[in-house]
Design a protein around this motif. Structure first.
Motif, short mmCIF file in Angstrom:
data_model
loop_
_atom_site.label_atom_id
_atom_site.label_comp_id
_atom_site.label_asym_id
_atom_site.label_seq_id
_atom_site.Cartn_x
_atom_site.Cartn_y
_atom_site.Cartn_z
N TRP A 15 0.94 -1.32 0.19
CA TRP A 15 0.32 -0.03 -0.21
C TRP A 15 0.85 1.21 0.03
O TRP A 15 1.81 1.19 0.59
CB TRP A 15 -0.77 0.08 1.28
N PHE A 16 0.57 2.40 -0.59
CA PHE A 16 1.26 3.48 -0.84
C PHE A 16 0.30 4.87 -0.90
O PHE A 16 -0.95 4.59 -0.80
CB PHE A 16 1.97 3.53 -2.40
N ASN A 17 0.81 5.95 -0.65
CA ASN A 17 -0.03 7.16 -0.61
C ASN A 17 0.93 7.98 -1.56
O ASN A 17 2.17 7.94 -1.92
CB ASN A 17 0.04 7.83 0.65
N ARG A 18 0.08 8.59 -2.34
CA ARG A 18 0.62 9.76 -3.14
C ARG A 18 -0.20 10.87 -3.39
O ARG A 18 -1.30 10.98 -2.94
CB ARG A 18 0.90 9.14 -4.73
N ILE A 19 0.14 12.04 -3.99
CA ILE A 19 -0.14 13.23 -4.18
C ILE A 19 -0.72 13.14 -5.39
O ILE A 19 -0.05 13.07 -6.58
CB ILE A 19 0.54 14.48 -3.98
N GLU A 20 -2.08 13.24 -5.75
CA GLU A 20 -2.76 13.35 -7.17
C GLU A 20 -2.11 14.39 -7.86
O GLU A 20 -1.89 15.51 -7.56
CB GLU A 20 -4.49 13.42 -7.08
N GLY A 21 -1.49 13.95 -9.11
CA GLY A 21 -1.02 14.85 -10.36
C GLY A 21 0.57 14.93 -9.97
O GLY A 21 1.08 15.31 -10.74
N GLU A 22 1.09 14.07 -9.13
CA GLU A 22 2.65 14.09 -9.01
C GLU A 22 2.67 12.39 -8.99
O GLU A 22 2.17 11.77 -8.88
CB GLU A 22 3.08 14.64 -7.62
N ALA A 23 3.81 12.15 -9.57
CA ALA A 23 4.31 10.84 -9.94
C ALA A 23 4.85 10.11 -8.81
O ALA A 23 4.59 8.93 -8.67
CB ALA A 23 5.57 11.08 -10.90
N GLY A 24 5.54 10.89 -7.69
CA GLY A 24 6.06 9.88 -6.54
C GLY A 24 5.18 9.64 -5.75
O GLY A 24 3.90 10.14 -5.70
N VAL A 25 5.46 8.76 -4.58
CA VAL A 25 4.71 8.53 -3.45
C VAL A 25 5.17 9.08 -2.16
O VAL A 25 6.40 9.63 -2.23
CB VAL A 25 4.68 6.83 -3.15
N ILE A 26 4.27 9.31 -1.33
CA ILE A 26 4.74 10.02 -0.05
C ILE A 26 5.26 8.87 0.96
O ILE A 26 4.66 7.79 1.29
CB ILE A 26 3.44 10.66 0.57
#
Length: 80
Positions: A15-26
């Motif tokens: 499971w991952f989190n990311r900011i919509e519109g950005e390629a990488g994960v948080i």
């Protein structure tokens, strides 16, 4: 989904989190959905944006204008 929203998603058993519109994960990946959701909600609250949960991340080229939030479709032609 609006650019800047936090998305929690599942890919290849992690499971991952990311900011919509950005390629990488948080941060790093999480072994459980619950841990990822807690982190995602915290990030969304800190940024004052929405938090969304997806069972699996769609392919990067999946661009269905009907699948996006209406506020994100401004200027998108609906002619087929």
């Amino acid at each position: 989904m609006a650019a800047g929203d936090i998305v929690t998603f599942h890919r290849n058993g992690i499971w991952f989190n990311r900011i919509e519109g950005e390629a990488g994960v948080i941060g790093s990946g999480y072994l459980t959905e619950a841990d990822a959701v807690v982190a995602g909600r915290g990030s969304a609250a800190a940024r004052q944006v929405e938090h969304l949960i997806h069972d699996e991340e769609p392919p990067a080229d999946a661009d269905d204008p009907y699948a996006r939030h209406p506020r994100d479709r401004v200027g998108v032609s609906m002619q087929g």
